[in-house]
Design a protein around this motif. Sequence first.
Motif, mmCIF file in Angstrom:
data_model
loop_
_atom_site.group_PDB
_atom_site.id
_atom_site.type_symbol
_atom_site.label_atom_id
_atom_site.label_comp_id
_atom_site.label_asym_id
_atom_site.label_seq_id
_atom_site.Cartn_x
_atom_site.Cartn_y
_atom_site.Cartn_z
ATOM 1 N N LEU A 83 0.834 -1.197 0.000
ATOM 2 C CA LEU A 83 0.000 0.000 0.000
ATOM 3 C C LEU A 83 0.873 1.253 0.000
ATOM 4 O O LEU A 83 1.996 1.246 0.506
ATOM 5 N N SER A 84 0.336 2.326 -0.544
ATOM 6 C CA SER A 84 1.002 3.624 -0.508
ATOM 7 C C SER A 84 -0.049 4.716 -0.342
ATOM 8 O O SER A 84 -1.220 4.517 -0.675
ATOM 9 N N VAL A 85 0.396 5.855 0.165
ATOM 10 C CA VAL A 85 -0.466 7.034 0.307
ATOM 11 C C VAL A 85 0.259 8.223 -0.318
ATOM 12 O O VAL A 85 1.443 8.445 -0.051
ATOM 13 N N GLY A 86 -0.445 8.962 -1.163
ATOM 14 C CA GLY A 86 0.130 10.156 -1.771
ATOM 15 C C GLY A 86 -0.661 11.391 -1.386
ATOM 16 O O GLY A 86 -1.798 11.294 -0.917
ATOM 17 N N TRP A 87 -0.060 12.555 -1.586
ATOM 18 C CA TRP A 87 -0.757 13.801 -1.243
ATOM 19 C C TRP A 87 -0.163 14.972 -2.027
ATOM 20 O O TRP A 87 0.941 14.873 -2.577
ATOM 21 N N ARG A 88 -0.920 16.052 -2.067
ATOM 22 C CA ARG A 88 -0.421 17.292 -2.662
ATOM 23 C C ARG A 88 -1.118 18.460 -1.977
ATOM 24 O O ARG A 88 -2.182 18.308 -1.378
ATOM 25 N N ASN A 89 -0.488 19.630 -2.076
ATOM 26 C CA ASN A 89 -1.069 20.812 -1.444
ATOM 27 C C ASN A 89 -0.519 22.061 -2.111
ATOM 28 O O ASN A 89 0.618 22.083 -2.583
ATOM 29 N N SER A 90 -1.337 23.117 -2.170
ATOM 30 C CA SER A 90 -0.913 24.388 -2.733
ATOM 31 C C SER A 90 -1.278 25.534 -1.800
ATOM 32 O O SER A 90 -2.389 25.566 -1.259
#
Length: 256
Positions: A83-90
């Motif tokens: 399993l993996s978890v990704g994210w992004r933010n601005s």
Amino acid sequence: MPANLILHCGAAPTTEADLLALPSVPSTKSWVPMAHSEVRREILERLHGLYTVRQERIGVTPDGHNCFGVFDLADTVAEGVALSVGWRNSTAKLFSAAMCAGINPLVCDNLLLTGDVVTFAKHTTNVRRTLPARMDAAFLTLPAWREQQTAAIETLKGVLTPDAYAHDMMVEAAARDIMPWSAIGKVHRVWTDREEVQPPQFRDQSAWSLLNAFTEYQKERFSTNAPEAAKRSADLAGLFFERFDIRMGQQTPEDN
């Protein structure tokens, strides 16, 4: 195969310490940016005690406003499938805060973000309530999704796939434009030479080993054309699930 963090549009690798050192961005009456470190912390709090982080990678744009990250977990769905978890933010009003999770999710600084479970929250005045609540809901779906994936993989492992049928699947994948015709030769070589070139868990004559023969080709494409590779991977899984009558659902809460 771990999550893909692709930085080819200006972002560069960074560290947790660098994120913490970024200056805060002031809010307006209707727009409230969450710091990158804050979004990252929300994910870590939900992973703590339930999942084990094996590796973390983070990227940020030169101005510090756009951040992208992935957590590769030690927790698996099946042998060789983690399993993996990704994210992004601005913090520049470019896009919402977002999280994705599953098998091989993709986070790219061209703003592509894909996964089996995806959630977003806009930087409104309620973002510090909305984003944690949506992350909670997304993480609640993971155990059932994980069971579905494990069952699907076990089904594929149990299907004996004669070479003639494997060849038909390759032709159908190309005919549906799921894979380019030029890729079929490589997929066929990986399939026929699997006892020499594949890990032990992919050396039998099962549909699962066939799917992973396709995946070997896809690995290279993620570094050259991530959006196309992500679409082809999803379509390929759909073809296999259709052929073997496996019903799966993607969890994608609405972005509002």
